[in-house]
Design a protein around this motif. Structure first.
Motif, PDB file in Angstrom:
ATOM      1  N   ASN A   5       3.771  -6.804  12.481  1.00 20.23           N
ATOM      2  CA  ASN A   5       3.407  -7.215  11.131  1.00 20.23           C
ATOM      3  C   ASN A   5       3.359  -5.993  10.221  1.00 20.23           C
ATOM      4  N   PHE A   6       3.911  -6.133   9.008  1.00 21.73           N
ATOM      5  CA  PHE A   6       3.977  -4.990   8.104  1.00 21.73           C
ATOM      6  C   PHE A   6       2.592  -4.443   7.781  1.00 21.73           C
ATOM      7  N   LEU A   7       1.597  -5.310   7.707  1.00 21.69           N
ATOM      8  CA  LEU A   7       0.256  -4.860   7.375  1.00 21.69           C
ATOM      9  C   LEU A   7      -0.342  -3.962   8.446  1.00 21.69           C
ATOM     10  N   HIS A   8       0.262  -3.962   9.648  1.00 23.09           N
ATOM     11  CA  HIS A   8      -0.201  -3.080  10.716  1.00 23.09           C
ATOM     12  C   HIS A   8       0.508  -1.733  10.713  1.00 23.09           C
ATOM     13  N   SER A   9       1.501  -1.577   9.858  1.00 20.51           N
ATOM     14  CA  SER A   9       2.275  -0.347   9.836  1.00 20.51           C
ATOM     15  C   SER A   9       1.583   0.710   8.986  1.00 20.51           C
ATOM     16  N   LYS A  10       1.969   1.954   9.191  1.00 24.77           N
ATOM     17  CA  LYS A  10       1.351   3.047   8.429  1.00 24.77           C
ATOM     18  C   LYS A  10       1.744   3.009   6.965  1.00 24.77           C
ATOM     19  N   GLU A  11       2.909   2.416   6.646  1.00 24.09           N
ATOM     20  CA  GLU A  11       3.342   2.343   5.255  1.00 24.09           C
ATOM     21  C   GLU A  11       2.415   1.452   4.418  1.00 24.09           C
ATOM     22  N   ALA A  12       1.735   0.520   5.070  1.00 23.64           N
ATOM     23  CA  ALA A  12       0.864  -0.405   4.343  1.00 23.64           C
ATOM     24  C   ALA A  12      -0.425   0.254   3.878  1.00 23.64           C
ATOM     25  N   HIS A  13      -0.744   1.435   4.422  1.00 21.78           N
ATOM     26  CA  HIS A  13      -1.986   2.117   4.015  1.00 21.78           C
ATOM     27  C   HIS A  13      -1.780   3.632   3.960  1.00 21.78           C
ATOM     28  N   ASN A  14      -0.643   4.028   3.386  1.00 17.78           N
ATOM     29  CA  ASN A  14      -0.309   5.464   3.367  1.00 17.78           C
ATOM     30  C   ASN A  14      -0.752   6.181   2.105  1.00 17.78           C
ATOM     31  N   TYR A  15      -1.544   5.514   1.243  1.00 20.62           N
ATOM     32  CA  TYR A  15      -1.878   6.140  -0.037  1.00 20.62           C
ATOM     33  C   TYR A  15      -3.355   6.039  -0.400  1.00 20.62           C
ATOM     34  N   ALA A  16      -4.089   5.160   0.267  1.00 17.25           N
ATOM     35  CA  ALA A  16      -5.489   4.957  -0.104  1.00 17.25           C
ATOM     36  C   ALA A  16      -6.306   6.235   0.065  1.00 17.25           C
ATOM     37  N   GLY A  17      -6.142   6.915   1.200  1.00 10.88           N
ATOM     38  CA  GLY A  17      -6.889   8.146   1.435  1.00 10.88           C
ATOM     39  C   GLY A  17      -6.535   9.234   0.454  1.00 10.88           C
ATOM     40  N   ILE A  18      -5.252   9.331   0.109  1.00  6.14           N
ATOM     41  CA  ILE A  18      -4.811  10.346  -0.854  1.00  6.14           C
ATOM     42  C   ILE A  18      -5.433  10.090  -2.228  1.00  6.14           C
ATOM     43  N   CYS A  19      -5.448   8.816  -2.650  1.00  7.55           N
ATOM     44  CA  CYS A  19      -6.009   8.482  -3.962  1.00  7.55           C
ATOM     45  C   CYS A  19      -7.488   8.829  -4.043  1.00  7.55           C
ATOM     46  N   ARG A  20      -8.209   8.525  -2.991  1.00 12.53           N
ATOM     47  CA  ARG A  20      -9.662   8.771  -3.010  1.00 12.53           C
ATOM     48  C   ARG A  20     -10.000  10.254  -2.974  1.00 12.53           C
ATOM     49  N   ASP A  21      -9.073  11.093  -2.535  1.00 13.68           N
ATOM     50  CA  ASP A  21      -9.318  12.535  -2.466  1.00 13.68           C
ATOM     51  C   ASP A  21      -8.855  13.273  -3.721  1.00 13.68           C
ATOM     52  N   LEU A  22      -8.220  12.560  -4.661  1.00 13.03           N
ATOM     53  CA  LEU A  22      -7.740  13.212  -5.878  1.00 13.03           C
ATOM     54  C   LEU A  22      -8.907  13.625  -6.765  1.00 13.03           C
ATOM     55  N   THR A  23      -8.785  14.765  -7.400  1.00 14.76           N
ATOM     56  CA  THR A  23      -9.747  15.164  -8.424  1.00 14.76           C
ATOM     57  C   THR A  23      -9.381  14.486  -9.743  1.00 14.76           C
ATOM     58  N   LYS A  83     -12.570   3.142 -20.929  1.00 12.01           N
ATOM     59  CA  LYS A  83     -13.877   3.756 -20.736  1.00 12.01           C
ATOM     60  C   LYS A  83     -13.997   4.365 -19.338  1.00 12.01           C
ATOM     61  N   LEU A  84     -13.210   3.902 -18.397  1.00 14.55           N
ATOM     62  CA  LEU A  84     -13.267   4.407 -17.031  1.00 14.55           C
ATOM     63  C   LEU A  84     -12.507   5.726 -16.918  1.00 14.55           C
ATOM     64  N   SER A  85     -12.895   6.534 -15.955  1.00 15.87           N
ATOM     65  CA  SER A  85     -12.200   7.799 -15.703  1.00 15.87           C
ATOM     66  C   SER A  85     -10.839   7.521 -15.073  1.00 15.87           C
ATOM     67  N   TYR A  86     -10.002   8.532 -15.022  1.00 13.25           N
ATOM     68  CA  TYR A  86      -8.682   8.368 -14.403  1.00 13.25           C
ATOM     69  C   TYR A  86      -8.817   8.024 -12.916  1.00 13.25           C
ATOM     70  N   ARG A  87      -9.752   8.639 -12.227  1.00 16.49           N
ATOM     71  CA  ARG A  87      -9.940   8.370 -10.799  1.00 16.49           C
ATOM     72  C   ARG A  87     -10.365   6.924 -10.569  1.00 16.49           C
ATOM     73  N   ARG A  88     -11.232   6.404 -11.428  1.00 19.62           N
ATOM     74  CA  ARG A  88     -11.701   5.029 -11.244  1.00 19.62           C
ATOM     75  C   ARG A  88     -10.627   4.019 -11.649  1.00 19.62           C
ATOM     76  N   LEU A  89      -9.823   4.358 -12.645  1.00 20.45           N
ATOM     77  CA  LEU A  89      -8.693   3.481 -12.968  1.00 20.45           C
ATOM     78  C   LEU A  89      -7.709   3.428 -11.810  1.00 20.45           C
ATOM     79  N   LEU A  90      -7.468   4.572 -11.185  1.00 22.32           N
ATOM     80  CA  LEU A  90      -6.574   4.607 -10.035  1.00 22.32           C
ATOM     81  C   LEU A  90      -7.165   3.815  -8.873  1.00 22.32           C
ATOM     82  N   GLY A  91      -8.477   3.932  -8.683  1.00 22.52           N
ATOM     83  CA  GLY A  91      -9.136   3.145  -7.655  1.00 22.52           C
ATOM     84  C   GLY A  91      -9.063   1.656  -7.940  1.00 22.52           C
ATOM     85  N   LEU A  92      -9.133   1.272  -9.218  1.00 25.30           N
ATOM     86  CA  LEU A  92      -9.014  -0.139  -9.586  1.00 25.30           C
ATOM     87  C   LEU A  92      -7.631  -0.676  -9.246  1.00 25.30           C
TER      88      LEU A  92
END
Length: 371
Positions: A5-23, A83-92
């Motif tokens: 299943n595609f949702l089990h592949s690494k491509e399905a979650h290859n960006y969440a950690g990077i986004c949360r670590d952005l300044t 009104k939200l910061s860039y990081r929170r918009l990206l998280g949204l």
């Protein structure tokens, strides 16, 4: 080996950690890069000059070197006056894309730490962009068509019984008057259910199939007042190329398609697919996605914004096997390259769209080749 299943592949979650670590600086740079396609040059939204402008770092803005206008990476975009910061918009955006069947407003508010009104406004802006950027290029090859009725679901009665025409007479033991001012009485339903039924709409989906086992290659969906011959023919002739093969169910609304296309139908009263391979399973798959959204996420649709939700489900179906990075960047690029929202800017100050979006809204967009 069984297909994973595609949702089990690494491509399905290859960006969440990077986004949360952005300044905040890195998130702003991502907004600017996707908007202007450059890490060093910017386009002034006032005079249109594209060059390296003066940076005002403390305000996270630029001052135009030609006209002196100050602007940010979200000025005059769908995120204008944010009104939200860039990081929170990206998280949204990350939170929005990660739901296979969508995200509820209450869940979004809890996860992102924002008000429900903030989530509603920003999700509405995202759907507005998806409506106005839906790829209307005519489909080709094998196309599955089907309609699904959404909204207007009646409330079930307290007593389980068949509902004949004189249901109220059977239930309450009194004669039902034939009063034109009270049509719900002769229809055998309560006044509340009569008005709920008026909110029912049909969404007709057109799904271009891919290779065997790949499902839909591209989907279009349009909200209509009924699944009738006029709407089906208008959509097919405008959004399906001549020479394509159309598959549908046995509804009489699709009978005239054979005048312009090669058309086959499957009788769902007997089978889901014929022995020759005729089915409309691609459209049924999309129907299932939006039905799960209706029942499990929004718990109902209103006619005014039903097309917005349909376009959201179209986007989710078309991008279901794209990697997470591509999905987030596609959403962000669409938001920062779009004009200011006209449907959701000032929504809670009374600026409501009001009118429904029907098929005429899309038939009038662009000059597409008619079959």
């Amino acid at each position: 080996m069984a297909k994973t299943n595609f949702l089990h592949s690494k491509e399905a979650h290859n960006y969440a950690g990077i986004c949360r670590d952005l300044t905040e600086d890195e998130a702003e740079a991502l907004f600017a890069q996707l908007r202007w396609g450059s890490e060093t040059e910017q386009g002034c939204p006032d005079c249109g000059t594209f060059r390296r402008h003066y940076r005002r770092k403390a305000k996270r803005r630029w001052r135009c070197a030609d006209c002196g206008h100050e602007f940010s990476a979200t000025s005059r975009t769908a995120f204008h006056a944010r009104k939200l910061s860039y990081r929170r918009l990206l998280g949204l955006l990350l939170f929005f894309e990660s739901g296979a069947k969508g995200r509820s407003l209450a869940e979004s508010a809890r996860e992102l730490g924002i008000q429900i009104k903030t989530a509603q406004t920003n999700f509405g802006k995202i759907r507005e962009v998806l409506v106005n950027t839906m790829d209307l290029t005519p489909l080709h090859g094998i196309v599955h068509m089907d309609g699904i009725y959404l909204g207007g679901k009646p409330r079930r009665p307290n007593r389980r019984m068949k509902m004949p025409k004189d249901a109220l007479k059977v239930r309450y033991g009194k004669k039902v008057p034939d009063d034109p001012s009270k049509p719900w009485l002769s229809a055998g339903m309560t006044r509340g259910n009569w008005y709920k039924r008026m909110n029912k709409r049909v969404v007709i989906s057109l799904c271009q199939t891919g290779a065997k086992g790949d499902g839909s290659k591209r989907v279009l969906a349009f909200a209509c007042n009924a699944e009738n011959e006029a709407n089906v023919v208008a959509l097919a002739r405008r959004f399906i190329q001549r020479g394509s093969l159309i598959m549908s169910d046995e509804s009489p609304a699709y009978n005239r398609l054979s005048s312009w296309f090669e058309h086959y139908c499957v009788q769902h009263s007997h089978e889901y697919s014929t022995s020759e391979g005729v089915s409309n399973n691609a459209a049924e798959t999309w129907n299932s996605r939006i039905r799960r959204h209706e029942y499990g996420v929004t718990h109902g649709f209103r006619p005014t914004y039903i097309q917005d939700y349909a376009c959201e489900m179209v986007w989710r179906e078309n991008y279901r096997r794209a990697c997470q990075r591509s999905r987030v960047h596609a959403l962000l690029k669409g938001m920062v390259q779009s004009e200011r929202s006209s449907w959701w800017r000032g929504y809670f100050q009374g600026n409501h769209r009001g009118a429904e979006l029907g098929i005429d809204y899309f038939l009038a967009k662009g000059s597409l080749a008619v079959a």
